[in-house]
Structures are given as structure tokens and as C-alpha cells.
Design a protein around this motif. Structure first.
Motif, PDB file in Angstrom:
ATOM      1  N   CYS A  56       0.845  -1.197   0.000  1.00 20.85           N
ATOM      2  CA  CYS A  56       0.000   0.000   0.000  1.00 20.85           C
ATOM      3  C   CYS A  56       0.884   1.252   0.000  1.00 20.85           C
ATOM      4  CB  CYS A  56      -0.851   0.058   1.261  1.00 20.85           C
ATOM      5  SG  CYS A  56      -1.865  -1.396   1.531  1.00 20.85           S
ATOM      6  N   GLY A  57       0.350   2.332  -0.517  1.00 26.41           N
ATOM      7  CA  GLY A  57       0.997   3.641  -0.397  1.00 26.41           C
ATOM      8  C   GLY A  57       2.413   3.675  -0.956  1.00 26.41           C
ATOM      9  N   SER A  58       3.316   4.225  -0.147  1.00 25.09           N
ATOM     10  CA  SER A  58       4.703   4.347  -0.596  1.00 25.09           C
ATOM     11  C   SER A  58       5.331   2.974  -0.834  1.00 25.09           C
ATOM     12  CB  SER A  58       5.533   5.097   0.449  1.00 25.09           C
ATOM     13  OG  SER A  58       5.100   6.427   0.521  1.00 25.09           O
ATOM     14  N   ALA A  59       4.966   1.999  -0.016  1.00 27.92           N
ATOM     15  CA  ALA A  59       5.524   0.653  -0.187  1.00 27.92           C
ATOM     16  C   ALA A  59       5.150   0.110  -1.571  1.00 27.92           C
ATOM     17  CB  ALA A  59       5.015  -0.260   0.927  1.00 27.92           C
ATOM     18  N   VAL A 102       5.378  -6.019   0.729  1.00 25.14           N
ATOM     19  CA  VAL A 102       6.268  -4.964   1.235  1.00 25.14           C
ATOM     20  C   VAL A 102       5.515  -4.114   2.253  1.00 25.14           C
ATOM     21  CG1 VAL A 102       7.807  -3.062   0.594  1.00 25.14           C
ATOM     22  CG2 VAL A 102       7.366  -4.915  -1.052  1.00 25.14           C
ATOM     23  N   SER A 103       6.047  -4.019   3.453  1.00 25.05           N
ATOM     24  CA  SER A 103       5.379  -3.225   4.484  1.00 25.05           C
ATOM     25  C   SER A 103       6.385  -2.757   5.533  1.00 25.05           C
ATOM     26  CB  SER A 103       4.286  -4.071   5.152  1.00 25.05           C
ATOM     27  OG  SER A 103       3.713  -3.363   6.228  1.00 25.05           O
ATOM     28  N   SER A 105       5.648  -1.289   8.449  1.00 28.02           N
ATOM     29  CA  SER A 105       5.166  -1.678   9.777  1.00 28.02           C
ATOM     30  C   SER A 105       5.039  -3.183   9.919  1.00 28.02           C
ATOM     31  CB  SER A 105       3.793  -1.042  10.029  1.00 28.02           C
ATOM     32  OG  SER A 105       2.864  -1.515   9.050  1.00 28.02           O
ATOM     33  N   GLY A 106       4.734  -3.845   8.819  1.00 28.60           N
ATOM     34  CA  GLY A 106       4.474  -5.284   8.888  1.00 28.60           C
ATOM     35  C   GLY A 106       3.106  -5.605   9.462  1.00 28.60           C
ATOM     36  N   THR A 108       0.115  -3.698   8.276  1.00 32.76           N
ATOM     37  CA  THR A 108      -0.937  -3.095   7.451  1.00 32.76           C
ATOM     38  C   THR A 108      -2.004  -4.135   7.109  1.00 32.76           C
ATOM     39  OG1 THR A 108       0.601  -1.479   6.578  1.00 32.76           O
ATOM     40  CG2 THR A 108      -1.362  -1.913   5.244  1.00 32.76           C
ATOM     41  N   VAL A 154       5.125  10.375   9.996  1.00 35.19           N
ATOM     42  CA  VAL A 154       4.088   9.526   9.393  1.00 35.19           C
ATOM     43  C   VAL A 154       4.393   9.283   7.911  1.00 35.19           C
ATOM     44  CG1 VAL A 154       1.653   9.543   8.673  1.00 35.19           C
ATOM     45  CG2 VAL A 154       2.250   9.943  11.061  1.00 35.19           C
ATOM     46  N   ALA A 155       4.921  10.273   7.230  1.00 35.83           N
ATOM     47  CA  ALA A 155       5.253  10.098   5.814  1.00 35.83           C
ATOM     48  C   ALA A 155       6.538   9.278   5.700  1.00 35.83           C
ATOM     49  CB  ALA A 155       5.441  11.452   5.157  1.00 35.83           C
ATOM     50  N   SER A 156       6.464   8.243   4.912  1.00 33.78           N
ATOM     51  CA  SER A 156       7.609   7.346   4.782  1.00 33.78           C
ATOM     52  C   SER A 156       8.720   7.983   3.950  1.00 33.78           C
ATOM     53  CB  SER A 156       7.134   6.051   4.123  1.00 33.78           C
ATOM     54  OG  SER A 156       8.187   5.116   4.126  1.00 33.78           O
ATOM     55  N   GLN A 163      13.134   0.071   1.271  1.00 40.06           N
ATOM     56  CA  GLN A 163      12.278  -0.918   0.581  1.00 40.06           C
ATOM     57  C   GLN A 163      12.744  -1.131  -0.859  1.00 40.06           C
ATOM     58  OE1 GLN A 163       8.545   1.071   1.282  1.00 40.06           O
ATOM     59  NE2 GLN A 163       8.056  -0.153   3.084  1.00 40.06           N
ATOM     60  N   LYS A 241       3.646  12.327  -1.397  1.00 35.58           N
ATOM     61  CA  LYS A 241       4.250  13.077  -0.285  1.00 35.58           C
ATOM     62  C   LYS A 241       3.608  14.453  -0.165  1.00 35.58           C
ATOM     63  CE  LYS A 241       6.080  10.524   1.587  1.00 35.58           C
ATOM     64  NZ  LYS A 241       6.417   9.197   1.232  1.00 35.58           N
ATOM     65  N   GLU A 244      -0.101  14.236   1.166  1.00 36.76           N
ATOM     66  CA  GLU A 244      -0.284  13.879   2.570  1.00 36.76           C
ATOM     67  C   GLU A 244       0.286  14.922   3.520  1.00 36.76           C
ATOM     68  OE1 GLU A 244       1.591  10.212   3.877  1.00 36.76           O
ATOM     69  OE2 GLU A 244       3.213  10.475   2.457  1.00 36.76           O
ATOM     70  N   VAL A 365      -1.560   1.442   9.360  1.00 38.20           N
ATOM     71  CA  VAL A 365      -2.976   1.369   9.009  1.00 38.20           C
ATOM     72  C   VAL A 365      -3.492  -0.050   9.247  1.00 38.20           C
ATOM     73  CG1 VAL A 365      -4.736   1.881   7.254  1.00 38.20           C
ATOM     74  CG2 VAL A 365      -2.620   3.213   7.319  1.00 38.20           C
TER      75      VAL A 365
HETATM   76  C1  F6R Z   1       3.220   7.405   2.762  1.00 42.79           C
HETATM   77  C2  F6R Z   1       3.086   6.332   3.735  1.00 42.79           C
HETATM   78  C3  F6R Z   1       2.045   5.288   3.523  1.00 42.79           C
HETATM   79  C4  F6R Z   1       2.604   3.884   3.791  1.00 42.79           C
HETATM   80  C5  F6R Z   1       1.491   2.847   3.689  1.00 42.79           C
HETATM   81  C6  F6R Z   1       1.993   1.428   3.870  1.00 42.79           C
HETATM   82  O1  F6R Z   1       4.212   8.305   3.116  1.00 42.79           O
HETATM   83  O2  F6R Z   1       3.819   6.281   4.694  1.00 42.79           O
HETATM   84  O3  F6R Z   1       1.523   5.376   2.232  1.00 42.79           O
HETATM   85  O4  F6R Z   1       3.626   3.632   2.883  1.00 42.79           O
HETATM   86  O5  F6R Z   1       0.495   3.117   4.645  1.00 42.79           O
HETATM   87  O6  F6R Z   1       2.499   1.225   5.163  1.00 42.79           O
HETATM   88  P1  F6R Z   1       3.381  -0.033   5.493  1.00 42.79           P
HETATM   89  O7  F6R Z   1       4.633   0.059   4.686  1.00 42.79           O
HETATM   90  O8  F6R Z   1       3.623   0.039   6.978  1.00 42.79           O
HETATM   91  O9  F6R Z   1       2.582  -1.250   5.118  1.00 42.79           O
END
Ligand code: F6R
Length: 368
Positions: A56-59, A102-103, A105-106, A108, A154-156, A163, A241, A244, A365
Motif C-alpha cells: 500500500c501507499g509508498s511501499a 512490502v510493508s 510496519s508489517g 498493514t 508519518v510520511a515514509s 524498501q 508526499k 499527505e 494502518v
Molecule cells: C506514505 C506512507 C504510507 C505507507 C502505507 C503502507 O508516506 O507512509 O503510504 O507507505 O500506509 O504502510 P506499510 O509500509 O507500513 O505497510
């Protein structure tokens, strides 16, 4: 704690060389790429005939970047999919499918459910994760940890670069298992990756220039991002980026799509960030992007160009030029993303927003 920085995100941006070095460390020993945990046989890895990256998202963007390298190195088809879509489809999977989850936090929720969905259909799952012992790696057949360290913003940022590096290691591990790359080629690719912390360190030298630009762009209504090939997912990440953090309308486009719609958005003064490929690596793509920039500039766009240092052809079309060091084409996202992170953070700060804690967003999330 912020190490003298105004916000964590800037500290984490500056930690990216270290995050990359730590992620690569120990994964090339005795001439071979090694994963952290492998509860599947080498034969299983050799038998892989298709790869899905789910995230999801940046991952997810890190997966889009890696697709170019993994397909090139392994000759395996790679599909990159949003976990929230994948889990509700009926994807064609079997025991020879490798699903890379890919995560950072592991934890999501959608990515975890995508993993379960894949395993129910006997696919093998490899987790790329930044959190030791999190649920996604626990439920996977193999694990590669990114060692970006804890990410507070919060922003990756540093987790995203890590990753990409880890996904590349997955690609090299597959190429090695399948024999699509000779051992000396795998070694060479790894050593090129190992040179990236230094290149990213060099890009950090543009921070003051980019922050100044961010302050000047802070009252823009929208920003567009254009790239192609590996620069396309970088454009998507730059736009995410900005959305958000700065709550600004931002969109990333594949530059080749410009004439199929997005060019209609160009108007006087609209900032457009263009991620240029190297003039040496991809000469054809480079010249196509140069003509895209000249077209949008002619229509009044304010062009902000991220280009390889010494790329003189692009200079006449760049209202703002941000130079990044020359690196191999597939590795360019590791340098070109960095100024986009700084830009989004600085625009957000100038607008008075909390860079580390954007509204409505959570770091992990775990709800669907
Ligand atoms: C964007 C951001 C989110 C995460 C997404 C996945 O800056 O941080 O889009 O990349 O919520 O989160 P993980 O990698 O923890 O599964």
C-alpha cells in the motif's frame, strides 16, 4: 531527539544513506545474495515463474520501482498491485508464484490479508519489512528486513528507500537462483547498490536549495509530477508526499501520457516537477522528456527539473534545476526521490502544518 532538526522527517531524510547501508549489510556473503529468513527451499526459489508485489501507499511505489529491475534481471513477469485490490480479486496464483509483500510496519491490514489470500492458494510469500517479528513476516515463507530504523514521521522516507534496496535484493536473489545472471554479474549489481549511500549523501547537499524552492512554491494550488520508466513511480511518490503533508492537489503522470489528457491541465504558473532520466543511460527517453518539458514550458508551466549533474540539454527548459549525481538507470529512484521528500516537507512547514503528523493519517494502518 530530533537531532537538532525542526521535525523528525528531516532527520529521517538525512538518515537515508545509513538506512540503505544497513539494509544491504550482510546480504552478500561468500559471493551470494542471502535473505534473512527462508522457510522455503532453494529449489522453490528456482521454480518461481511469476512474481506479484503487493503493498500500500509508498511501499506500493517501491514495488513499482523494483519491477523494472526484477524483470530485467530475472526475466520473470512481475505484477505490482495494491494490496487492497489484490485481496478482493481472483489473481492467478499457484505454488510457483512468489508474492512479495512490502510493508514498513508489517501490520498493514490490507497487505496482511493479501498475504493470507496468496497463501491460501499455495503461493509462496516473501515479506520485505522494517519491523522485526511483525505479523506479515511471521506469516511469510521468507523475509528480508529493511534496516531503516524506527520511522517516526508519518510520511515514509528512509523506509521507502530501504524498501527499494530490499526489493532489488529480492530480484538479485531470484536472478541468482534462476541463473539468469552469472555470479560475477550479481556481485557487480550488489556493489553498485553498495555505492548508493554515498550518492544519496551527495543529494542531501541539495536540501537548502530545495527548501528555498519549497518556500517559494508554498502558495501554489496544485503541483504535477512527470517521469517515465523508473522515474514514473518516483513521480507518483513525489505527488503522494505532497498530498499527505501539504494537503495540496498533486498528481504524478507517466510523461508519455501527457498528450493523452494531462497536458490540458497545464496553465500559466502551474509548477510541474519533471524527473529526468540520464542522458547517457536512456538517450531516447531523455530526448522525449526534453521535448515534453519544452512543450509544457511553452504553455506557461513553471518547470522544476530533477536531472543528472552536467545534463546541459535540459538547462534552457528548467525554471528550477535540481542536480543529482549520475548513477545507473535502475538505481536513479534512490537519488531522485530525495529532493521530492524535502520539497513536500518544506511546503508543508511553510504552510504551517505539522510535518511529522499530517491530519487524518496514522503511521500504521491496521484498519481496513
Ligand atoms: C506514505 C506512507 C504510507 C505507507 C502505507 C503502507 O508516506 O507512509 O503510504 O507507505 O500506509 O504502510 P506499510 O509500509 O507500513 O505497510
Amino acid at each position: 531527539e530530533k537531532g537538532g532538526h525542526e521535525y523528525f522527517m528531516l532527520k529521517e531524510i538525512e538518515e537515508q544513506p545509513e538506512a540503505l547501508a544497513n539494509t544491504l549489510r550482510g546480504h552478500f556473503t561468500e559471493g551470494r545474495i542471502v535473505l534473512d529468513e527462508q522457510r522455503m527451499s532453494d529449489q522453490d526459489l528456482r521454480d518461481v515463474d511469476k512474481v506479484f508485489v503487493v503493498a500500500c501507499g509508498s511501499a506500493y511505489h517501491s514495488g513499482l520501482v523494483a519491477k523494472y529491475a526484477i524483470e530485467h534481471w530475472t526475466r520473470l513477469p512481475v505484477e505490482v498491485e495494491l494490496a487492497s485490490e489484490f485481496r478482493y480479486r481472483d489473481p492467478v496464483l499457484d505454488r510457483d508464484t512468489l508474492v512479495v509483500a512490502v510493508s514498513q510496519s508489517g501490520e498493514t491490514a490490507d497487505t496482511l490479508e493479501a498475504v493470507r489470500h496468496a497463501r491460501e492458494q499455495k503461493a509462496r510469500v516473501l515479506a520485505v519489512c522494517n519491523t522485526n517479528g511483525a505479523q506479515i513476516p511471521r506469516e511469510s515463507d521468507a523475509v528480508l528486513y529493511t534496516h531503516a530504523g524506527p520511522e517516526i514521521g508519518v510520511a515514509s522516507t528512509k523506509a521507502f528507500l530501504a524498501q527499494i534496496a530490499a526489493n532489488y535484493l529480492v530480484g538479485l536473489a531470484l536472478a541468482q537462483a534462476r541463473g539468469t545472471k552469472y555470479p560475477d554479474e550479481v556481485a557487480r549489481e550488489f556493489h553498485e547498490l553498495e555505492a548508493m549511500p554515498q550518492a544519496v549523501q551527495q543529494v542531501l547537499g541539495t536540501i537548502d536549495q530545495v527548501r528555498d524552492l519549497g518556500r517559494r512554491l508554498s502558495d501554489s494550488r496544485a503541483v504535477l509530477f512527470l517521469g517515465r520508466h523508473v522515474g514514473f513511480p518516483v513521480a507518483l511518490e513525489g505527488a503522494l508526499k505532497l498530498k499527505e503533508l501539504a494537503y495540496m492537489h498533486a498528481e504524478g503522470f507517466a510523461a508519455g501520457e501527457l498528450k493523452h489528457g494531462p497536458i490540458a491541465l497545464i496553465e500559466e504558473g502551474l509548477p510541474v516537477v519533471v524527473i529526468m532520466p540520464s542522458p547517457k543511460g536512456r538517450a531516447v527517453l531523455h530526448s522525449k522528456l526534453v521535448s515534453n518539458i519544452s512543450e509544457i514550458q511553452a504553455r506557461g508551466a513553471r518547470t522544476i527539473v530533477i536531472a543528472e549533474e552536467g545534463d546541459e540539454t535540459v538547462r534552457p527548459f528548467a525554471d528550477e534545476l535540481i542536480e543529482v549525481p549520475a548513477v545507473p538507470t535502475l538505481l536513479q529512484p534512490l537519488v531522485s526521490t530525495v529532493p521530492l521528500q524535502v520539497l513536500a516537507a518544506e511546503i508543508a512547514r511553510s504552510r504551517g502544518y505539522d510535518v511529522d503528523k499530517p491530519r487524518n493519517l496514522a503511521k500504521s494502518v491496521t484498519v481496513e
